[in-house]
Design an enzyme around this catalytic site. Structure first.
Site, PDB file in Angstrom:
ATOM      1  N   CYS A 176      40.959  36.722  32.930  1.00 27.95           N
ATOM      2  CA  CYS A 176      41.998  35.835  32.393  1.00 27.95           C
ATOM      3  C   CYS A 176      43.281  35.962  33.222  1.00 27.95           C
ATOM      4  O   CYS A 176      44.320  36.377  32.733  1.00 27.95           O
ATOM      5  CB  CYS A 176      42.238  36.158  30.917  1.00 27.95           C
ATOM      6  SG  CYS A 176      43.227  34.906  30.105  1.00 27.95           S
TER       7      CYS A 176
ATOM      8  N   GLU B 111      44.195  34.177  46.788  1.00 25.54           N
ATOM      9  CA  GLU B 111      43.192  35.083  46.230  1.00 25.54           C
ATOM     10  C   GLU B 111      43.900  36.358  45.762  1.00 25.54           C
ATOM     11  O   GLU B 111      45.013  36.661  46.185  1.00 25.54           O
ATOM     12  CB  GLU B 111      42.148  35.424  47.299  1.00 25.54           C
ATOM     13  CG  GLU B 111      41.289  34.248  47.709  1.00 25.54           C
ATOM     14  CD  GLU B 111      40.525  33.633  46.526  1.00 25.54           C
ATOM     15  OE1 GLU B 111      39.718  34.325  45.905  1.00 25.54           O
ATOM     16  OE2 GLU B 111      40.773  32.456  46.229  1.00 25.54           O
TER      17      GLU B 111
ATOM     18  N   ASP C  51      38.122  32.975  52.866  1.00 27.26           N
ATOM     19  CA  ASP C  51      37.943  32.038  51.757  1.00 27.26           C
ATOM     20  C   ASP C  51      37.417  30.694  52.277  1.00 27.26           C
ATOM     21  O   ASP C  51      36.504  30.106  51.699  1.00 27.26           O
ATOM     22  CB  ASP C  51      39.269  31.852  51.004  1.00 27.26           C
ATOM     23  CG  ASP C  51      39.101  30.927  49.812  1.00 27.26           C
ATOM     24  OD1 ASP C  51      38.489  31.354  48.818  1.00 27.26           O
ATOM     25  OD2 ASP C  51      39.535  29.766  49.897  1.00 27.26           O
TER      26      ASP C  51
ATOM     27  N   LYS D  26      33.649  28.942  51.704  1.00 25.06           N
ATOM     28  CA  LYS D  26      33.511  27.541  51.291  1.00 25.06           C
ATOM     29  C   LYS D  26      32.640  26.773  52.298  1.00 25.06           C
ATOM     30  O   LYS D  26      31.844  25.906  51.901  1.00 25.06           O
ATOM     31  CB  LYS D  26      34.887  26.917  51.128  1.00 25.06           C
ATOM     32  CG  LYS D  26      35.587  27.465  49.866  1.00 25.06           C
ATOM     33  CD  LYS D  26      37.052  27.151  49.832  1.00 25.06           C
ATOM     34  CE  LYS D  26      37.679  27.616  48.522  1.00 25.06           C
ATOM     35  NZ  LYS D  26      39.151  27.643  48.565  1.00 25.06           N
TER      36      LYS D  26
ATOM     37  N   GLY E 171      45.253  26.355  42.382  1.00 24.94           N
ATOM     38  CA  GLY E 171      46.266  26.265  41.329  1.00 24.94           C
ATOM     39  C   GLY E 171      45.658  26.607  39.981  1.00 24.94           C
ATOM     40  O   GLY E 171      44.446  26.546  39.800  1.00 24.94           O
TER      41      GLY E 171
HETATM   42  N1  LIG Z   1      43.605  30.607  41.962  1.00 23.57           N
HETATM   43  C1  LIG Z   1      42.984  29.525  42.418  1.00 23.57           C
HETATM   44  O1  LIG Z   1      43.617  28.508  42.751  1.00 23.57           O
HETATM   45  C2  LIG Z   1      41.500  29.513  42.543  1.00 23.57           C
HETATM   46  C3  LIG Z   1      40.731  30.630  42.277  1.00 23.57           C
HETATM   47  N2  LIG Z   1      39.366  30.584  42.388  1.00 23.57           N
HETATM   48  C4  LIG Z   1      38.586  31.759  42.054  1.00 23.57           C
HETATM   49  O2  LIG Z   1      38.707  31.995  40.648  1.00 23.57           O
HETATM   50  C5  LIG Z   1      38.664  33.395  40.381  1.00 23.57           C
HETATM   51  C6  LIG Z   1      39.904  33.801  39.602  1.00 23.57           C
HETATM   52  O3  LIG Z   1      41.044  33.529  40.386  1.00 23.57           O
HETATM   53  P1  LIG Z   1      42.501  33.870  39.835  1.00 23.57           P
HETATM   54  O4  LIG Z   1      42.562  33.571  38.395  1.00 23.57           O
HETATM   55  O5  LIG Z   1      43.449  33.220  40.758  1.00 23.57           O
HETATM   56  O6  LIG Z   1      42.530  35.451  40.044  1.00 23.57           O
HETATM   57  P2  LIG Z   1      43.487  36.494  39.293  1.00 23.57           P
HETATM   58  O7  LIG Z   1      43.509  37.707  40.150  1.00 23.57           O
HETATM   59  O8  LIG Z   1      44.760  35.829  38.907  1.00 23.57           O
HETATM   60  O9  LIG Z   1      42.702  36.795  37.927  1.00 23.57           O
HETATM   61  C7  LIG Z   1      41.519  37.525  37.867  1.00 23.57           C
HETATM   62  C8  LIG Z   1      41.524  38.260  36.544  1.00 23.57           C
HETATM   63  O10 LIG Z   1      40.244  38.885  36.383  1.00 23.57           O
HETATM   64  C9  LIG Z   1      40.492  40.174  35.853  1.00 23.57           C
HETATM   65  N3  LIG Z   1      39.377  41.081  36.078  1.00 23.57           N
HETATM   66  C10 LIG Z   1      39.172  41.948  37.101  1.00 23.57           C
HETATM   67  N4  LIG Z   1      38.038  42.640  36.895  1.00 23.57           N
HETATM   68  C11 LIG Z   1      37.538  42.231  35.703  1.00 23.57           C
HETATM   69  C12 LIG Z   1      36.407  42.601  34.937  1.00 23.57           C
HETATM   70  N5  LIG Z   1      35.557  43.536  35.356  1.00 23.57           N
HETATM   71  N6  LIG Z   1      36.198  41.990  33.755  1.00 23.57           N
HETATM   72  C13 LIG Z   1      37.044  41.034  33.300  1.00 23.57           C
HETATM   73  N7  LIG Z   1      38.150  40.653  33.988  1.00 23.57           N
HETATM   74  C14 LIG Z   1      38.383  41.227  35.185  1.00 23.57           C
HETATM   75  C15 LIG Z   1      41.749  40.611  36.563  1.00 23.57           C
HETATM   76  O11 LIG Z   1      42.326  41.726  35.902  1.00 23.57           O
HETATM   77  P3  LIG Z   1      43.090  42.851  36.809  1.00 23.57           P
HETATM   78  O12 LIG Z   1      44.323  42.168  37.298  1.00 23.57           O
HETATM   79  O13 LIG Z   1      43.326  43.956  35.841  1.00 23.57           O
HETATM   80  O14 LIG Z   1      42.142  43.213  37.908  1.00 23.57           O
HETATM   81  C16 LIG Z   1      42.587  39.359  36.480  1.00 23.57           C
HETATM   82  O15 LIG Z   1      43.311  39.283  35.267  1.00 23.57           O
HETATM   83  C17 LIG Z   1      38.537  34.090  41.731  1.00 23.57           C
HETATM   84  O16 LIG Z   1      37.180  34.387  41.936  1.00 23.57           O
HETATM   85  C18 LIG Z   1      39.040  33.045  42.722  1.00 23.57           C
HETATM   86  O17 LIG Z   1      38.444  33.174  43.990  1.00 23.57           O
HETATM   87  C19 LIG Z   1      38.692  29.438  42.745  1.00 23.57           C
HETATM   88  C20 LIG Z   1      39.396  28.294  43.013  1.00 23.57           C
HETATM   89  C21 LIG Z   1      40.844  28.242  42.992  1.00 23.57           C
HETATM   90  N1  LIG Z   2      42.811  31.020  47.377  1.00 23.58           N
HETATM   91  C1  LIG Z   2      42.104  29.779  47.325  1.00 23.58           C
HETATM   92  C2  LIG Z   2      41.963  29.358  45.898  1.00 23.58           C
HETATM   93  C3  LIG Z   2      40.955  28.309  45.716  1.00 23.58           C
HETATM   94  O1  LIG Z   2      39.787  28.439  46.054  1.00 23.58           O
HETATM   95  C4  LIG Z   2      42.865  28.720  48.094  1.00 23.58           C
HETATM   96  O2  LIG Z   2      44.025  28.969  48.422  1.00 23.58           O
HETATM   97  O3  LIG Z   2      42.285  27.673  48.387  1.00 23.58           O
END
Ligand SMILES: NC(=O)C1=CN([C@@H]2O[C@H](COP(=O)(O)OP(=O)(O)OC[C@H]3O[C@@H](n4cnc5c(N)ncnc54)[C@H](OP(=O)(O)O)[C@@H]3O)[C@@H](O)[C@H]2O)C=CC1
Ligand SMILES: N[C@@H](CC=O)C(=O)O
Length: 335
Positions: A9, A206, A217, A221, A318
């Site tokens: 989350c 990331e 990344d 893709k 985003g």
């Molecule tokens: N941000 C973007 O624009 C995009 C992101 N993505 C992908 O989506 C995913 C999430 O991205 P994003 O939300 O930005 O990442 P974040 O780092 O903001 O969030 C990831 C969350 O997952 C938690 N986490 C880590 N380990 C565990 C676990 N074992 N069980 C449950 N939760 C866990 C983290 O907690 P903690 O901080 O404590 O480790 C953190 O709160 C990634 O795989 C990313 O590559 C894909 C497309 C776009």
């Molecule tokens: N870190 C990535 C998030 C989406 O996949 C990006 O910047 O494109």
């Protein structure tokens, strides 16, 4: 009624919760989509559950106030969700291209337990897509991954559904929002470090932004594009990769002096027996369609047999933009 378990989350997980909360009535009226978020598992915010559905507004208020979720539900873990308290897991933990953990473990366990999975996590797609697809088929559930490419801008579902029947011959474009944002900000005069910090603050980067700036990344893709669009199984290491961390303001100026812009371009195309996949910064003339794609916007051109070139342009990263990718996969399950 969809019983949603959210695992991870951060930016994306919160983006999904924000949309679900804001659109609850609309989703029911327009799509017949009703839901309860029965649990959230996240080590940072706290893992809480309620079989009747958590108060999503309260979760969002806690996150906005920098508070933990503790006290907003019972303490839970993934097993609690998989014991019949979720019928879909939204997986949005950090991408790990080395062994795909912990996301791979979450997705394997969820599918094995008969839960659908919607996920934005690129690690499991990179390392175990065929295995996870086979497991989903065997268990009669779906593993949907729209968000691994171009966040909520339709790319995977577009190619699989709207371009069905076409042969895709090559795909080229800008697939990383963070690096495109940094290059745009550097053209405007910002320095590299400040532009990266801005991209992180906006939720584009990331968890470890080395993955963005070193081209990993974009490479994963490109791997997904080769595997999903061209049907050619490649590993991420098969992608020829160069990132943007070596570029300086002088490189940006040199491109500008030639009437060009630097863009990190990913490309997959059929070559001989196989598929060649590359990621590298390229100087594009200002007249090139990709030269005007700026900030965290991405673009992909599919070269097809029946339609010629089909180009999509939209957000590539985003919070809400990627939450939308999870939502569109949830709505596809609902259909
Ligand atoms: N941000 C973007 O624009 C995009 C992101 N993505 C992908 O989506 C995913 C999430 O991205 P994003 O939300 O930005 O990442 P974040 O780092 O903001 O969030 C990831 C969350 O997952 C938690 N986490 C880590 N380990 C565990 C676990 N074992 N069980 C449950 N939760 C866990 C983290 O907690 P903690 O901080 O404590 O480790 C953190 O709160 C990634 O795989 C990313 O590559 C894909 C497309 C776009
Ligand atoms: N870190 C990535 C998030 C989406 O996949 C990006 O910047 O494109």
């Amino acid at each position: 009624m969809w019983k949603i378990g959210l695992v991870g989350c951060g930016n994306v997980g919160l983006g999904l919760l924000r949309i679900l909360e804001a659109k609850r009535g609309d989703l029911e009226n327009r799509y017949g989509f009703t839901y309860a978020v029965t649990g959230v598992v996240d080590p940072f915010r706290g893992s809480v559950g309620d079989e009747r559905g958590l108060d999503v507004a309260a979760l969002l208020a806690a996150a906005d106030g920098g508070k933990s979720f503790r006290g907003l539900g019972d303490p839970i873990d993934l097993d609690w969700l998989l014991e019949g308290r979720a019928n879909v897991i939204a997986e949005a933990t950090p991408t790990n291209l080395v062994d795909a953990m912990p996301g791979l473990d979450h997705i394997r366990r969820a599918l094995a337990a008969g839960c659908h999975v919607v996920s934005t996590n690129k690690g499991p797609v990179s390392l175990a897509l065929p295995e996870l697809q086979a497991l989903a088929r065997e268990r009669g559930v779906q593993y949907r991954i729209e968000g691994v490419l171009l966040s909520g801008t339709p790319a995977i579902n577009l190619a699989g559904e709207a371009l069905a029947g076409c042969d895709i011959l090559s795909v080229q474009g800008i697939v990383n929002g963070t690096t495109n944002f940094i290059l745009t900000r550097m053209e405007e005069g910002a320095d590299y470090g400040a532009a990266l910090a801005e991209a992180q603050a906006l939720g584009y980067a990331e968890t470890d932004p080395t993955a963005d700036v070193e081209g990993w990344d974009a490479a994963v893709k490109a791997q997904v594009m080769a595997n999903v669009f061209l049907g050619q199984s490649l590993a991420v290491d098969d992608v020829e990769r160069l990132g943007i961390s070596h570029l300086t303001g002088a490189d940006i100026d040199a491109a500008r002096a030639k009437g060009c812009r630097l863009k990190l371009i990913a490309e997959v195309e059929r070559s001989g027996e196989g598929v060649r996949a590359t990621v590298a910064p390229r100087e594009l003339p200002l007249s090139h369609p990709l030269a005007g794609v700026s900030g965290a916007i991405n673009a992909l051109t599919f070269r097809t047999d029946h339609l010629g070139d089909v180009t999509i342009v939209g957000p590539g990263a985003g919070r809400v933009e990627t939450g939308q990718a999870l939502l569109v996969d949830l709505l596809a399950l609902n259909r």
